[in-house]
Each structure stands twice: as C-alpha cells, then as structure tokens.
Design an enzyme around this catalytic site. Structure first.
Site, PDB file in Angstrom:
ATOM      1  N   ARG A 245     103.749  40.518 -14.689  1.00 19.66           N
ATOM      2  CA  ARG A 245     104.120  40.802 -16.090  1.00 19.66           C
ATOM      3  C   ARG A 245     102.906  40.734 -16.995  1.00 19.66           C
ATOM      4  NH1 ARG A 245     108.339  36.797 -17.761  1.00 19.66           N
ATOM      5  NH2 ARG A 245     107.184  35.536 -16.274  1.00 19.66           N
TER       6      ARG A 245
ATOM      7  N   ASN B  70     111.109  40.040 -15.476  1.00 23.74           N
ATOM      8  CA  ASN B  70     111.531  39.760 -14.109  1.00 23.74           C
ATOM      9  C   ASN B  70     113.039  39.953 -13.991  1.00 23.74           C
ATOM     10  OD1 ASN B  70     108.990  39.035 -13.164  1.00 23.74           O
ATOM     11  ND2 ASN B  70     109.284  36.867 -13.570  1.00 23.74           N
TER      12      ASN B  70
END
Length: 88
Positions: A18, A36
């Site tokens: 990320r 996620n």
C-alpha cells in the site's frame, strides 16, 4: 482521463504494497486509494491521465521488492473525482 478498479493477488500484504502504491501514485499524479482486503489481496481505484495510470499499473504488477505479485485484474470504472491518493 482513465479510471480503473484493480485487484492484486499474491504475497501483497505485510510487504509495504500500500505504501509503495501510494508513494508512486503521488509521484505520478494519480488519484484514488489503495486498501487491503480480508482475503489477502489488495484493492485499488486509480484515476488520472491514461499514461500515468498505465505507468502505475506497470509498477503495481512488479510491486515492492518483498512482494510476490501473482495476478492483477483491472476493470474500467466511472471516475469518482478523487482528490489525492489515500492508503486505507
């Protein structure tokens, strides 16, 4: 303007995926978010100029050094007008 919904599978959680995606999105001027999923995949929505979105997709197919990307699914979506890029 290009807008896509992206699902990345493989070893893509707990490897900085990320942060990697956000850092590169900001560098390229791509807007949207990355998050996620509970099943171990990563989901992102990307908006921006065609070339910038395509470049970020290319980077996401590689991922950070510790990731093992096995698959990337991309589908076009309507632009939502995101401002900036967020890692959720």
């Amino acid at each position: 303007m290009k807008a896509v919904d992206v699902i990345v599978s493989g070893r893509v959680q707990a490897v900085g995926f990320r942060a990697f995606t956000r850092r590169n999105a900001l560098m390229l001027g791509v807007r949207g978010y990355v998050e996620n999923l509970e099943d171990g995949r990563v989901h992102a929505v990307l908006e921006g100029d065609d070339h910038q979105v395509d470049k970020l997709l290319e980077m996401m197919r590689q991922g950070p050094r510790s990731a093992r990307v096995q698959g990337v699914t991309v589908r076009p979506v309507e632009a939502a007008g995101y401002q900036g890029f967020e890692a959720r």
